[in-house]
Design a protein around this motif. Structure first.
Motif, PDB file in Angstrom:
ATOM      1  N   THR A  66     -32.892  14.683 -16.452  1.00 55.19           N
ATOM      2  CA  THR A  66     -32.378  13.306 -16.494  1.00 55.19           C
ATOM      3  C   THR A  66     -32.895  12.501 -15.304  1.00 55.19           C
ATOM      4  O   THR A  66     -33.230  11.315 -15.435  1.00 55.19           O
ATOM      5  N   PHE A  67     -32.979  13.153 -14.144  1.00 55.52           N
ATOM      6  CA  PHE A  67     -33.486  12.458 -12.952  1.00 55.52           C
ATOM      7  C   PHE A  67     -34.949  12.069 -13.139  1.00 55.52           C
ATOM      8  O   PHE A  67     -35.370  10.988 -12.725  1.00 55.52           O
ATOM      9  N   ILE A  68     -35.737  12.947 -13.767  1.00 57.38           N
ATOM     10  CA  ILE A  68     -37.142  12.628 -14.039  1.00 57.38           C
ATOM     11  C   ILE A  68     -37.234  11.406 -14.959  1.00 57.38           C
ATOM     12  O   ILE A  68     -38.074  10.517 -14.766  1.00 57.38           O
ATOM     13  N   PHE A  74     -37.888   3.857 -13.426  1.00 59.08           N
ATOM     14  CA  PHE A  74     -38.042   3.056 -12.213  1.00 59.08           C
ATOM     15  C   PHE A  74     -39.497   2.686 -11.986  1.00 59.08           C
ATOM     16  O   PHE A  74     -39.826   1.547 -11.630  1.00 59.08           O
ATOM     17  N   ILE A  75     -40.403   3.652 -12.203  1.00 60.14           N
ATOM     18  CA  ILE A  75     -41.821   3.415 -11.947  1.00 60.14           C
ATOM     19  C   ILE A  75     -42.425   2.480 -12.997  1.00 60.14           C
ATOM     20  O   ILE A  75     -43.167   1.536 -12.673  1.00 60.14           O
ATOM     21  N   MET A  76     -42.111   2.733 -14.261  1.00 58.01           N
ATOM     22  CA  MET A  76     -42.742   1.988 -15.349  1.00 58.01           C
ATOM     23  C   MET A  76     -42.000   0.702 -15.712  1.00 58.01           C
ATOM     24  O   MET A  76     -42.591  -0.222 -16.261  1.00 58.01           O
ATOM     25  N   GLY A  77     -40.712   0.649 -15.422  1.00 60.40           N
ATOM     26  CA  GLY A  77     -39.909  -0.499 -15.839  1.00 60.40           C
ATOM     27  C   GLY A  77     -39.927  -1.612 -14.814  1.00 60.40           C
ATOM     28  O   GLY A  77     -40.580  -1.550 -13.776  1.00 60.40           O
ATOM     29  N   SER A  78     -39.184  -2.658 -15.106  1.00 58.30           N
ATOM     30  CA  SER A  78     -39.051  -3.791 -14.192  1.00 58.30           C
ATOM     31  C   SER A  78     -37.720  -4.466 -14.455  1.00 58.30           C
ATOM     32  O   SER A  78     -37.129  -4.313 -15.524  1.00 58.30           O
ATOM     33  N   GLY A  79     -37.249  -5.198 -13.456  1.00 53.76           N
ATOM     34  CA  GLY A  79     -36.030  -5.987 -13.619  1.00 53.76           C
ATOM     35  C   GLY A  79     -34.825  -5.150 -14.010  1.00 53.76           C
ATOM     36  O   GLY A  79     -34.450  -4.196 -13.313  1.00 53.76           O
ATOM     37  N   PRO A  80     -34.172  -5.471 -15.143  1.00 56.85           N
ATOM     38  CA  PRO A  80     -32.954  -4.773 -15.561  1.00 56.85           C
ATOM     39  C   PRO A  80     -33.145  -3.270 -15.738  1.00 56.85           C
ATOM     40  O   PRO A  80     -32.237  -2.499 -15.438  1.00 56.85           O
ATOM     41  N   VAL A  81     -34.311  -2.857 -16.226  1.00 57.17           N
ATOM     42  CA  VAL A  81     -34.556  -1.426 -16.429  1.00 57.17           C
ATOM     43  C   VAL A  81     -34.520  -0.696 -15.096  1.00 57.17           C
ATOM     44  O   VAL A  81     -33.954   0.393 -14.971  1.00 57.17           O
ATOM     45  N   ARG A  82     -35.102  -1.303 -14.066  1.00 56.72           N
ATOM     46  CA  ARG A  82     -35.081  -0.690 -12.747  1.00 56.72           C
ATOM     47  C   ARG A  82     -33.662  -0.598 -12.199  1.00 56.72           C
ATOM     48  O   ARG A  82     -33.294   0.394 -11.567  1.00 56.72           O
ATOM     49  N   GLY A  83     -32.886  -1.656 -12.409  1.00 59.35           N
ATOM     50  CA  GLY A  83     -31.499  -1.631 -11.942  1.00 59.35           C
ATOM     51  C   GLY A  83     -30.717  -0.486 -12.554  1.00 59.35           C
ATOM     52  O   GLY A  83     -29.927   0.178 -11.877  1.00 59.35           O
ATOM     53  N   PHE A  84     -30.942  -0.256 -13.841  1.00 61.03           N
ATOM     54  CA  PHE A  84     -30.280   0.852 -14.526  1.00 61.03           C
ATOM     55  C   PHE A  84     -30.750   2.190 -13.963  1.00 61.03           C
ATOM     56  O   PHE A  84     -29.948   3.096 -13.702  1.00 61.03           O
ATOM     57  N   SER A  85     -32.069   2.339 -13.750  1.00 58.47           N
ATOM     58  CA  SER A  85     -32.617   3.614 -13.294  1.00 58.47           C
ATOM     59  C   SER A  85     -32.150   3.960 -11.881  1.00 58.47           C
ATOM     60  O   SER A  85     -31.945   5.139 -11.565  1.00 58.47           O
ATOM     61  N   THR A 127     -29.207   3.163 -10.308  1.00 60.26           N
ATOM     62  CA  THR A 127     -27.838   3.692 -10.286  1.00 60.26           C
ATOM     63  C   THR A 127     -27.744   5.021 -11.030  1.00 60.26           C
ATOM     64  O   THR A 127     -26.992   5.909 -10.618  1.00 60.26           O
ATOM     65  N   LEU A 128     -28.527   5.192 -12.098  1.00 64.80           N
ATOM     66  CA  LEU A 128     -28.515   6.460 -12.817  1.00 64.80           C
ATOM     67  C   LEU A 128     -29.054   7.581 -11.929  1.00 64.80           C
ATOM     68  O   LEU A 128     -28.460   8.667 -11.846  1.00 64.80           O
ATOM     69  N   GLY A 129     -30.187   7.326 -11.251  1.00 62.65           N
ATOM     70  CA  GLY A 129     -30.781   8.346 -10.393  1.00 62.65           C
ATOM     71  C   GLY A 129     -29.877   8.719  -9.234  1.00 62.65           C
ATOM     72  O   GLY A 129     -29.680   9.910  -8.934  1.00 62.65           O
ATOM     73  N   LEU A 130     -29.309   7.712  -8.559  1.00 62.41           N
ATOM     74  CA  LEU A 130     -28.392   8.006  -7.449  1.00 62.41           C
ATOM     75  C   LEU A 130     -27.140   8.707  -7.949  1.00 62.41           C
ATOM     76  O   LEU A 130     -26.603   9.604  -7.277  1.00 62.41           O
ATOM     77  N   GLY A 131     -26.672   8.310  -9.137  1.00 60.54           N
ATOM     78  CA  GLY A 131     -25.491   8.969  -9.712  1.00 60.54           C
ATOM     79  C   GLY A 131     -25.737  10.436  -9.996  1.00 60.54           C
ATOM     80  O   GLY A 131     -24.840  11.281  -9.814  1.00 60.54           O
ATOM     81  N   ILE A 132     -26.937  10.769 -10.433  1.00 58.46           N
ATOM     82  CA  ILE A 132     -27.272  12.185 -10.683  1.00 58.46           C
ATOM     83  C   ILE A 132     -27.231  12.970  -9.378  1.00 58.46           C
ATOM     84  O   ILE A 132     -26.679  14.085  -9.309  1.00 58.46           O
ATOM     85  N   LEU A 133     -27.806  12.412  -8.309  1.00 58.82           N
ATOM     86  CA  LEU A 133     -27.808  13.108  -7.010  1.00 58.82           C
ATOM     87  C   LEU A 133     -26.390  13.349  -6.509  1.00 58.82           C
ATOM     88  O   LEU A 133     -26.052  14.461  -6.082  1.00 58.82           O
ATOM     89  N   THR A 134     -25.546  12.309  -6.561  1.00 59.06           N
ATOM     90  CA  THR A 134     -24.178  12.481  -6.068  1.00 59.06           C
ATOM     91  C   THR A 134     -23.369  13.391  -6.984  1.00 59.06           C
ATOM     92  O   THR A 134     -22.513  14.149  -6.514  1.00 59.06           O
ATOM     93  N   SER A 135     -23.643  13.349  -8.298  1.00 63.64           N
ATOM     94  CA  SER A 135     -22.913  14.212  -9.238  1.00 63.64           C
ATOM     95  C   SER A 135     -23.208  15.685  -8.972  1.00 63.64           C
ATOM     96  O   SER A 135     -22.297  16.527  -8.960  1.00 63.64           O
ATOM     97  N   VAL A 136     -24.468  16.008  -8.768  1.00 64.93           N
ATOM     98  CA  VAL A 136     -24.838  17.403  -8.483  1.00 64.93           C
ATOM     99  C   VAL A 136     -24.215  17.845  -7.160  1.00 64.93           C
ATOM    100  O   VAL A 136     -23.696  18.961  -7.039  1.00 64.93           O
ATOM    101  N   PHE A 137     -24.267  16.956  -6.152  1.00 69.26           N
ATOM    102  CA  PHE A 137     -23.695  17.305  -4.848  1.00 69.26           C
ATOM    103  C   PHE A 137     -22.197  17.566  -4.955  1.00 69.26           C
ATOM    104  O   PHE A 137     -21.690  18.574  -4.435  1.00 69.26           O
ATOM    105  N   THR A 138     -21.474  16.677  -5.615  1.00 66.96           N
ATOM    106  CA  THR A 138     -20.022  16.869  -5.702  1.00 66.96           C
ATOM    107  C   THR A 138     -19.657  18.072  -6.573  1.00 66.96           C
ATOM    108  O   THR A 138     -18.703  18.791  -6.270  1.00 66.96           O
ATOM    109  N   ALA A 139     -20.420  18.330  -7.639  1.00 73.37           N
ATOM    110  CA  ALA A 139     -20.096  19.450  -8.531  1.00 73.37           C
ATOM    111  C   ALA A 139     -20.393  20.797  -7.885  1.00 73.37           C
ATOM    112  O   ALA A 139     -19.595  21.732  -7.979  1.00 73.37           O
ATOM    113  N   ILE A 140     -21.552  20.909  -7.223  1.00 72.81           N
ATOM    114  CA  ILE A 140     -21.957  22.203  -6.679  1.00 72.81           C
ATOM    115  C   ILE A 140     -21.298  22.488  -5.339  1.00 72.81           C
ATOM    116  O   ILE A 140     -20.944  23.638  -5.044  1.00 72.81           O
ATOM    117  N   PHE A 141     -21.088  21.455  -4.542  1.00 70.15           N
ATOM    118  CA  PHE A 141     -20.584  21.697  -3.189  1.00 70.15           C
ATOM    119  C   PHE A 141     -19.130  21.254  -2.992  1.00 70.15           C
ATOM    120  O   PHE A 141     -18.307  22.020  -2.489  1.00 70.15           O
TER     121      PHE A 141
END
Length: 553
Positions: free
Chosen positions: A498-500, A506-517, A519-533
């Protein structure tokens, strides 16, 4: 697995505390924004009682980074501008004329006299009096050609030279036009970005659209007309020799001359040589200041090349007037009393302090290489943004409440621990967004809502594995240990893929697509951190204190 060392516990809780500390200012958005604006104004213009009071609205020692709100949340201005790239071709031909003239002067015995002729703006036409010398003239002019600096123009030269009777015709090659168009757009992007950044707007969106268009979105600015006022000027500063002064704007200026009105003197026009001696592109700096009479003015400083040209011309033309032109208006036309070789000068006029400050900003940012034609403009009111924020809050609260209730009913105490981790997870997302200065848009809110739903996936995998181990007869400690151990690979696989995807968006998109990517990418990082640790640490702390004989998951 259940033995977590002290230093690991300290690191986990320290990271959580750091993330939450950066997230807290967003709960007091207006106060912190007021504080940040006051601090910036104090640094630029000095302290006043009002600014000091605004700065005290938030503690100096506390983090003050905020999540920037995008255009759809904060309101602001939207412009779509088309760059008139053809204007640059004419400027290139004007700049080439002195080189062509100097190259041909040494062969007057062969080619005769040299005179520039009128023609299309994207052509340079030069008439020679001896048509028999045309081959030599073409050879000299072609020697001025330079290789095209672009990947698509490898092996090409920047100009094409042809002869027609006794006229030399110089044009830009097709490869050079493509390279020039690209450079013009890139330069326009950079200059617009500088001008917008100079006035302190937050997280503008300035990007290329298509071949010749630029999208400009600036949150928090009052209107599209205000934004156009800021970036719509070319702010092209040039210095021209004066041919004459007249009171008739309809006067024919003559070949290779132009007629411009005086900015300060009503009904006065100046006839100037069309090709400037020095241009604003050779400015190093421009700052608002005051003249000897205490009136607002703008001081400027040339680079080495501009200072040399300015010194040479003023030294050769002592006693002659010299016009300072800004956007086709003569600001002043002082008489040269002596050679000016210091590389600096001052622009005076009927400015107030605001006008002199804005002019300095525009000159410092550089001149736009070509005119902008606005093909679309919109002003988005803050009330529309507030509606989006309110709708996003409702969606987030509903999603949040649904997930919390589901987890508590499905997994009991373990579900409550997962809910606490979920709340921390959302706080960490906002903390990361604040740290990196990201912009939150409406699609970004959608990414957070999606993250809320996805954040418990890892906990569900772990808890289901623990259930299976309990059914298999494992003891509480061993069941928890194996639950985390066997679920780890599935958690990592799901979140990495999902992070990929978010990274590609983020790389290919622009504007609204980047905004979505984002928060989604940061959410994945924090979700894994809170779940595993985080959840594992909370379960270990609970287990160490209670030492249950059996688990109910």
């Amino acid at each position: 697995m259940l033995q977590i060392s002290l230093w690991k516990r300290v690191v986990i809780w320290a990271l959580v505390a750091l993330g939450l500390a950066y997230a807290v200012p967003n709960a007091f958005y207006s106060r912190v924004e007021q504080h940040n604006d006051a601090v910036a104004e104090i640094e630029l213009y000095g302290a006043t009682a009002e600014r000091e009071a605004d700065a005290s609205a938030w503690p100096e020692w506390a983090p003050s980074n905020l999540v920037n709100l995008g255009l759809d949340l904060r309101g602001g201005a939207h412009l779509l501008a088309e760059v008139q790239v053809a204007d640059v071709y004419s400027a290139r031909m004007d700049a080439l004329w002195p080189e062509v003239r100097n190259a041909l002067r040494g062969e007057r015995a062969t080619i005769g006299t040299i005179r520039r002729q009128d023609g299309p703006e994207d052509e340079l036409r030069v008439r020679i009096s001896e048509a028999d010398g045309m081959p030599r003239a073409l050879e000299l002019v072609r020697a001025l050609a330079q290789p095209v600096v672009s990947l698509t123009g490898v092996g090409s030269t920047d100009i094409e030279v042809a002869g027609q009777d006794d006229i030399i015709i110089v044009t830009l090659s097709d490869a050079e036009k493509l390279a020039t168009d690209d450079r013009t757009i890139q330069q326009s992007l950079e200059i617009i970005r500088r001008r917008v950044d100079e006035v302190g707007t937050r997280e503008p969106t300035i990007q290329r659209q298509g071949d010749t268009r630029i999208l400009i979105q600036v949150p928090g600015i009052g209107s599209a007309s205000e934004l156009k006022e800021l970036i719509g000027k070319t702010a092209k500063l040039t210095f021209h020799p004066v041919v004459s002064r007249t009171g008739d704007g309809a006067t024919d200026p003559g070949p290779r001359n132009v007629i411009y009105p005086s900015l300060d003197e009503d009904g006065v026009f100046y006839v100037l040589e069309q090709t400037p001696t020095v241009t604003g592109e050779e400015l190093n700096d421009a700052q608002p200041s005051f003249d000897q009479n205490g009136q607002p003015a703008v001081t400027f400083r040339f680079n080495v090349s501009g200072a040399r040209k300015f010194c040479e011309y003023t030294g050769e033309n002592v006693g002659q007037p010299f016009a300072i032109v800004l956007d086709s208006e003569v600001i002043s036309a002082p008489r040269i009393n002596e050679a000016i070789c210091g590389g600096s000068g001052i622009i005076t006029g009927n400015f107030d302090i605001t006008e002199s400050t804005n002019l300095a900003v525009l000159l410092r940012a550089g001149a736009l290489p070509a005119e902008l034609e606005y093909v679309e403009e919109r002003t988005i009111g803050p009330e529309l943004g507030q509606d989006s924020i309110d709708a996003g809050k409702v969606a987030s609260v509903i999603a949040f409440a649904g997930v919390l209730i589901f987890m508590a009913l499905s997994y009991g105490l373990f579900g409550i621990i997962a809910n606490v981790a979920l709340i921390l997870n959302v706080g960490l997302i906002f903390g990361l967004l604040s740290m990196i200065g990201a912009t939150l848009t409406l699609p970004g809110i959608a990414g957070i809502v999606l993250t809320i739903g996805m954040a418990v996936d890892a906990n569900v995998l772990v808890f289901e594995r623990i259930r299976e181990e309990i059914k298999a007869g494992r003891g509480p400690a061993r069941a928890i240990e194996l639950g985390y151990e066997k679920a780890l690979s599935a958690i990592l696989d799901a979140n990495i893929t999902t992070f990929i995807t978010a990274l590609i968006l983020f790389i290919m998109g622009s504007g609204p697509v980047r905004g979505f990517s984002v928060t989604l990418g940061l959410g994945i990082l924090t979700s894994v951190f809170t779940a595993i640790f985080v959840t594992r640490l909370m379960i270990v702390i609970w287990f160490e204190r209670r030492r249950p004989k059996a688990l109910e998951v």
